[in-house]
Design an enzyme around this catalytic site. Structure first.
Site, short mmCIF file in Angstrom:
data_model
loop_
_atom_site.label_atom_id
_atom_site.label_comp_id
_atom_site.label_asym_id
_atom_site.label_seq_id
_atom_site.Cartn_x
_atom_site.Cartn_y
_atom_site.Cartn_z
N SER A 1 0.80 -1.25 0.14
CA SER A 1 0.05 0.09 0.01
C SER A 1 1.06 1.33 -0.08
O SER A 1 1.82 1.57 0.84
CB SER A 1 -0.76 0.00 1.30
OG SER A 1 -1.80 1.20 1.45
N LYS B 1 -0.96 -0.85 -4.48
CA LYS B 1 -2.36 -0.23 -4.10
C LYS B 1 -1.68 1.22 -3.75
O LYS B 1 -1.02 1.51 -3.05
CB LYS B 1 -2.74 -0.56 -2.88
CG LYS B 1 -4.02 0.18 -2.14
CD LYS B 1 -4.59 -0.75 -0.99
CE LYS B 1 -4.83 -0.01 0.19
NZ LYS B 1 -5.62 -0.59 1.14
N LEU B 2 -2.67 2.18 -4.50
CA LEU B 2 -2.27 3.74 -4.45
C LEU B 2 -3.32 4.24 -3.66
O LEU B 2 -4.58 3.95 -3.83
CB LEU B 2 -2.19 4.59 -5.77
CG LEU B 2 -1.34 4.10 -6.78
CD1 LEU B 2 -1.58 4.76 -8.09
CD2 LEU B 2 0.21 3.97 -6.35
N LYS B 3 -2.95 4.77 -2.41
CA LYS B 3 -3.95 5.56 -1.63
C LYS B 3 -4.44 6.93 -2.25
O LYS B 3 -3.66 7.34 -3.00
CB LYS B 3 -3.26 6.18 -0.37
CG LYS B 3 -3.10 4.86 0.63
CD LYS B 3 -4.26 4.37 1.22
CE LYS B 3 -4.08 3.38 2.25
NZ LYS B 3 -5.43 2.91 2.75
N ASP C 1 -7.25 3.16 -3.30
CA ASP C 1 -8.04 2.97 -1.80
C ASP C 1 -8.12 4.32 -1.49
O ASP C 1 -7.29 5.16 -1.24
CB ASP C 1 -7.18 2.17 -0.88
CG ASP C 1 -7.88 2.18 0.55
OD1 ASP C 1 -9.20 2.42 0.70
OD2 ASP C 1 -7.21 1.41 1.67
N ASN D 1 -10.33 5.32 1.58
CA ASN D 1 -10.56 5.55 2.83
C ASN D 1 -11.98 6.42 3.01
O ASN D 1 -11.62 7.43 3.74
CB ASN D 1 -9.37 5.93 3.72
CG ASN D 1 -8.39 4.81 3.79
OD1 ASN D 1 -7.30 4.77 3.41
ND2 ASN D 1 -8.80 3.69 4.58
N GLU E 1 -11.21 0.67 -3.80
CA GLU E 1 -11.57 0.19 -2.13
C GLU E 1 -12.13 1.39 -1.56
O GLU E 1 -11.67 2.31 -1.62
CB GLU E 1 -10.22 -0.21 -1.65
CG GLU E 1 -10.36 -0.69 -0.19
CD GLU E 1 -8.99 -1.13 0.56
OE1 GLU E 1 -8.01 -1.26 -0.39
OE2 GLU E 1 -8.73 -1.14 1.70
N ASP F 1 -14.00 -2.15 2.58
CA ASP F 1 -12.81 -2.07 3.55
C ASP F 1 -13.98 -1.80 5.01
O ASP F 1 -14.25 -2.52 5.44
CB ASP F 1 -11.67 -1.48 3.52
CG ASP F 1 -10.80 -1.29 4.65
OD1 ASP F 1 -11.01 -2.00 5.80
OD2 ASP F 1 -9.72 -0.72 4.66
N LYS G 1 -10.14 -7.57 6.96
CA LYS G 1 -9.12 -7.25 8.33
C LYS G 1 -9.98 -7.82 9.68
O LYS G 1 -11.00 -7.68 9.91
CB LYS G 1 -9.07 -6.05 8.23
CG LYS G 1 -8.38 -5.06 7.25
CD LYS G 1 -8.36 -3.52 7.61
CE LYS G 1 -7.77 -2.84 6.47
NZ LYS G 1 -8.04 -1.49 6.49
N GLY H 1 -4.27 -4.77 5.74
CA GLY H 1 -3.32 -4.47 6.75
C GLY H 1 -3.53 -3.16 7.66
O GLY H 1 -4.13 -2.31 6.97
#
Ligand code: SMG
Ligand code: MG
Length: 372
Positions: free
Chosen positions: A138, A164-166, A192, A194, A217, A242, A266, A294
């Site tokens: 990530s 994975k790119l935030k 992702d 968030n 995500e 997630d 998770k 993670g």
């Protein structure tokens, strides 16, 4: 088992570099470890658990000091006067609403002690079928696209098999475009958010469809299951949840609604590794891919995640990187990436030992909980 002693260890470990998500820039991992000693058929055994909550309630409503309070004040008292097993922890704790990360940490310590007493590895207990798991990484938000591309290049050189790119509003399309342009269409790539977007961003997020991503995500809020289902119909990029998946029930709802084509599992977020296994089983029966997320775990949580990810339904690479992706020195032996993979531990319990010297160096507070 009869629990005979529980100690909470608060630790702090510097990250090798800042890790920035849509909600926070992190330079240190504060963590909460549970050391639990129990009497198992006359033998004294010790097990360890790790609480994945962050110091602030920004990823989810739980936060570290709150978890420590809940464990000592409400959860442990429900276990101490029973003959507990890992399989009954959730039952005993059910009257306490929510607080899944706190519950998961306690269940994890009981599980480690139980498996150590039985001489069984967590992977064998779960029914894991792989001896090693593919390692994804990530990558946090960077100040410039150039720095991001350089960071991704470094991880690919290290052997990571999936990136994975935030992302966040203002740091999304161009970041993905730059990584695709530099590393090509074959690179397994996902993003992702968030929970940083709203459904009104649908037309904008649809622009990501041009980049052949494995998945997007959690673009929307934790409680926006129906809105994720609507957004999933507006995009061709597979929708992955997630934060929204907090139990096997919410996973069942997300699948039924069409809100998730993929689930990030998770254990901490869903109340423990046993619930995580149930979500794996449910998703597998529904043809939904899962992968292991993670939470910047120490070697303890990382060891447990590697075993979980070795179950047959984990068909996508997880956020299970080598220890040195975050930490110059871990509190257990480090996990290393070899040929793009991490080896599943085979020793009893989670198969890793906390190094006393490292625990001493990283400890910020130690609390012996009352069993009264
Ligand atoms: O442990 O490799 C890791 C971190 C993976 O990106 C990661 N986790 O939303 O999936 C996620 C985030 C949550 C933690 S951000 C501080
Ligand atoms: Mg996530």
């Amino acid at each position: 088992m009869q629990i005979t002693a529980v100690t909470l260890h608060s630790i702090g470990m510097p990250l090798v570099g800042a890790f920035t998500t849509s909600f926070k820039r992190q330079v240190e991992r504060e963590a909460l470890l549970i050391e639990l000693t129990a009497d198992v058929a006359g033998d004294s055994v010790t097990g360890w658990g790790e609480c994945v909550a962050l110091p602030d309630p920004l990823y989810s409503s739980e936060y570290l000091s709150g978890c420590a309070e809940v464990i000592g004040r409400f959860l442990l008292p429900r276990l101490v006067h029973h003959d507990v097993t890992a399989e009954t922890v959730q039952h005993h704790l059910r009257p306490v609403k929510g607080h899944r990360m706190a519950k998961a940490a306690l269940e994890m310590a009981v599980l480690d002690a139980q498996l150590r007493a039985a001489g069984q590895s967590f992977a064998s207990y779960l029914g894991a079928t792989a001896a090693r798991v593919p390692s994804g990484v990530s990558v946090g938000i960077h100040d410039t696209v150039g720095e991001l591309v350089e960071a991704v290049g470094g991880y690919l050189d290290a052997g990571y098999v999936r990136i994975k790119l935030k992302i966040e509003p203002g740091n999304d399309i161009e970041a993905v475009r730059a990584v695709r342009t530099e590393f090509g269409d074959e690179l397994p790539l996902q993003v992702d958010a968030n929970a940083a977007y709203t459904l009104a961003d649908g037309p904008h997020l649809r622009r990501l469809d041009a980049f052949n991503l494995l998945l997007i995500e959690q673009p929307l809020g934790e409680e926006d299951l129906r809105q994720h289902a609507v957004l999933a119909c507006q995009m061709t990029t597979p929708m992955c949840l997630d934060e929204s998946i907090v139990s096997v029930e919410s996973a069942a709802d997300a699948i039924a609604l069409g809100a998730a084509a993929v689930i990030n599992v998770k254990a901490g977020r869903v109340g423990g590794y046993l619930e995580a296994k149930r979500i794996h089983d449910l998703a597998r029966a529904n043809g939904i891919a899962v992968w292991c997320g993670g939470m910047l775990e120490t070697g303890l949580g990382r060891a447990a995640n590697v075993a979980l990810a070795a179950l047959p339904g984990f068909t996508l690479p997880g956020d299970i990187s080598a220890s040195d992706r975050f930490y110059a020195e871990d509190i257990t032996r480090p996990f290393v990436i070899e040929d793009g993979h991490i080896t599943v531990p085979t020793g009893p319990g989670f198969g890793v030992e906390v190094i006393p010297e490292r625990l001493r160096q990283t400890t910020t507070a130690t609390t012996q909980l009352s069993l009264a």
